[in-house]
Design a protein around this motif. Sequence first.
Motif, PDB file in Angstrom:
ATOM      1  N   GLN A   1     -61.253  48.269  -7.291  1.00 41.94           N
ATOM      2  CA  GLN A   1     -60.107  48.001  -6.419  1.00 41.94           C
ATOM      3  C   GLN A   1     -58.798  48.418  -7.087  1.00 41.94           C
ATOM      4  OE1 GLN A   1     -60.979  43.843  -5.887  1.00 41.94           O
ATOM      5  NE2 GLN A   1     -61.839  44.143  -3.838  1.00 41.94           N
ATOM      6  N   ASP A   2     -58.646  48.076  -8.361  1.00 47.21           N
ATOM      7  CA  ASP A   2     -57.425  48.476  -9.081  1.00 47.21           C
ATOM      8  C   ASP A   2     -57.295  49.990  -9.156  1.00 47.21           C
ATOM      9  OD1 ASP A   2     -56.480  45.914  -9.578  1.00 47.21           O
ATOM     10  OD2 ASP A   2     -57.507  45.731 -11.503  1.00 47.21           O
TER      11      ASP A   2
ATOM     12  N   ARG B   1     -55.982  45.088  -1.263  1.00 48.31           N
ATOM     13  CA  ARG B   1     -55.357  43.978  -1.993  1.00 48.31           C
ATOM     14  C   ARG B   1     -55.812  42.636  -1.423  1.00 48.31           C
ATOM     15  NH1 ARG B   1     -53.601  44.275  -6.857  1.00 48.31           N
ATOM     16  NH2 ARG B   1     -52.010  45.872  -6.444  1.00 48.31           N
TER      17      ARG B   1
ATOM     18  N   GLN C   1     -59.181  41.979  -2.679  1.00 52.75           N
ATOM     19  CA  GLN C   1     -59.125  41.562  -4.076  1.00 52.75           C
ATOM     20  C   GLN C   1     -58.739  40.090  -4.195  1.00 52.75           C
ATOM     21  OE1 GLN C   1     -56.094  43.215  -7.009  1.00 52.75           O
ATOM     22  NE2 GLN C   1     -57.987  44.150  -7.782  1.00 52.75           N
ATOM     23  N   ALA C   2     -57.810  39.645  -3.383  1.00 52.06           N
ATOM     24  CA  ALA C   2     -57.447  38.232  -3.381  1.00 52.06           C
ATOM     25  C   ALA C   2     -58.659  37.366  -3.057  1.00 52.06           C
ATOM     26  CB  ALA C   2     -56.329  37.975  -2.375  1.00 52.06           C
TER      27      ALA C   2
ATOM     28  N   GLN D   1     -61.042  37.328  -6.052  1.00 46.52           N
ATOM     29  CA  GLN D   1     -60.523  36.549  -7.179  1.00 46.52           C
ATOM     30  C   GLN D   1     -60.648  35.055  -6.932  1.00 46.52           C
ATOM     31  OE1 GLN D   1     -56.763  38.558  -7.143  1.00 46.52           O
ATOM     32  NE2 GLN D   1     -57.235  39.803  -8.938  1.00 46.52           N
TER      33      GLN D   1
ATOM     34  N   GLN E   1     -54.622  34.627 -10.093  1.00 43.53           N
ATOM     35  CA  GLN E   1     -54.615  36.043  -9.745  1.00 43.53           C
ATOM     36  C   GLN E   1     -54.796  36.227  -8.235  1.00 43.53           C
ATOM     37  OE1 GLN E   1     -56.409  34.554 -12.186  1.00 43.53           O
ATOM     38  NE2 GLN E   1     -57.076  36.041 -13.739  1.00 43.53           N
TER      39      GLN E   1
ATOM     40  N   TRP F   1     -51.560  35.536  -6.384  1.00 39.08           N
ATOM     41  CA  TRP F   1     -50.623  36.641  -6.499  1.00 39.08           C
ATOM     42  C   TRP F   1     -51.062  37.830  -5.641  1.00 39.08           C
ATOM     43  CZ3 TRP F   1     -45.831  36.778  -7.714  1.00 39.08           C
ATOM     44  CH2 TRP F   1     -45.196  38.004  -7.995  1.00 39.08           C
ATOM     45  N   SER F   2     -52.348  38.115  -5.641  1.00 41.79           N
ATOM     46  CA  SER F   2     -52.848  39.217  -4.813  1.00 41.79           C
ATOM     47  C   SER F   2     -52.639  38.923  -3.332  1.00 41.79           C
ATOM     48  CB  SER F   2     -54.336  39.460  -5.102  1.00 41.79           C
ATOM     49  OG  SER F   2     -54.531  39.919  -6.421  1.00 41.79           O
TER      50      SER F   2
ATOM     51  N   GLN G   1     -49.061  39.644  -2.584  1.00 43.36           N
ATOM     52  CA  GLN G   1     -48.819  41.085  -2.513  1.00 43.36           C
ATOM     53  C   GLN G   1     -49.358  41.680  -1.212  1.00 43.36           C
ATOM     54  OE1 GLN G   1     -50.637  41.860  -6.514  1.00 43.36           O
ATOM     55  NE2 GLN G   1     -48.842  43.165  -6.795  1.00 43.36           N
ATOM     56  N   ALA G   2     -50.562  41.247  -0.829  1.00 44.00           N
ATOM     57  CA  ALA G   2     -51.178  41.779   0.388  1.00 44.00           C
ATOM     58  C   ALA G   2     -50.357  41.419   1.617  1.00 44.00           C
ATOM     59  CB  ALA G   2     -52.601  41.252   0.526  1.00 44.00           C
TER      60      ALA G   2
END
Length: 515
Positions: free
Chosen positions: A116-117, A140, A143-144, A147, A155, A158-159, A162-163
């Motif tokens: 993903q990164d 993103r 990914q959230a 996590q 994490q 935060w993801s 961001q998303a």
Amino acid sequence: MSCSAKLRHWRRWVALLLLLLPAAGAPAAPPQSPPESVATSRADVLEPAAALPPAVRRAYAELLKLRPAAARALVRPALRPAVPSPGALLVDEGIVFAELVVSQDAARYEDVVELQDRYLDQLDEQPSSPLRDYARAEIRLHQAAAQVMFDHEFQGAWSLRQAYQQVQQNARRWPQHLPTRKTLGLCQFFIGSVPEGYRWFLNLLGLPGNTAAGLQNLRLAAQRPHDFQAEAQILLALLRQTYYGADAEAATLVERLAAEQPDNLLFSYLQMSVQKKLHRTDLALAAYRRRPTGPDYLPAAYLHHMAADLLLYQGQYAASAQANQQFLSEYRGVHYRKDAWFKLYLAHWLGGDAPAAQRARAQIGTGGETVVEEDRYAQRFVDDRVPLNRALTTARLQLDGGYYRAALRTLEGFSPEAGTPLRDRIEEPYRRARAYHGLGRLDSARLYYQRAIAVGGTAPYYFAPQSALQLGYLSQQAGQKAQAKVYFQQALSYGRHEYKTSTDAKAKVALAALK
């Protein structure tokens, strides 16, 4: 509540949102009036730059069928150029994310986050376009979910931030991009439905929500053709069923999708899940038995756990135990393990095998998490050490299966005595209310819901809070908005109980609908 305790509660809430797994054990909301469709004066259309390339579109179709090998074979050529298309990156990431979610295999986690990164870095280097920006936000958000699912809460927070910020920016930049409306609507609705006790952390992160705006955006994405329309239709139907009682709409959609694509395992799962929530046990089991199988499909162990519940409702105890044993042997995750052992206990106990029941009970506390409500219920059964009443337990299972008359007959065998535990004395009128509600005998249902509330007081069980919630729905259906508001607020007022997360969320959405 301490900061660490608040974070644990927040983690549970976000995990439930991001896992997007239906809470099969929680009592479902009865039908009520969903918000009216939102009219729009302009014809949003999908920009050409937002469409998936043909081969990638076919790969995405295979991904929706949960056939990862076929999807990979189709998307792989699109990944070979030095600058792969955003659609190819999105679909390829979707394959590995789907494998992670379905398997719940922690051994896959690091590789998935690394991919993903890497894909997010590649997308950052490409020029902005509707599909590029949509892919960034989707990956993103995935990914959230990963996590939080695997205990990296900060994490994940935060993801998620961001998303959500990305998808809000995308909606401003590309207002006619319908897939963006889908993701924006999903985020708006779920964050908007968070109960007040959980909002402090989301407010700290600057994550506003709005259930009405979320439904409007999901509806826009569901009504018009684009590559991700099926996703939007499914999400909208499930939200409206769960929170607004739009049962016929959800059932019609999943039946149509499953009939159009009998080789689609995801659609079979949705068909099974929706019918299970509607207490149509026979139809849900038929969907399970018709589901496509074979090495081309992801091994969806959770389907066996759902089937075990359905067989338990029917009193097929040996078959239910076998299905849950298959689930536990194939499943790699930590969620629903406690629930599976609890259901094994019930199957053996009700089936008359006391030694096997005790072995299953002993396993409940040995592993798994208590993030999902079913697992918390199972762990509390062990911790409280309150013996189950056979008649009440059988009636509960019959009610979950939609066998309302059979449940009333079973409840005739319950005779409270001087030493009857308080929990059983509250549960009995609640079960009667559920049966009468299911049969459409609403005056009797109201009477017994009120009796459950009176007997329950502030006891830490879900029967009184759920009774208040159901009375709110009944008042709302009758046009008694003031009385409905009182009941929904009462449902929110209860402290700790087994289904507080979902009960509070439904009450909050219902209150918002009254305004």
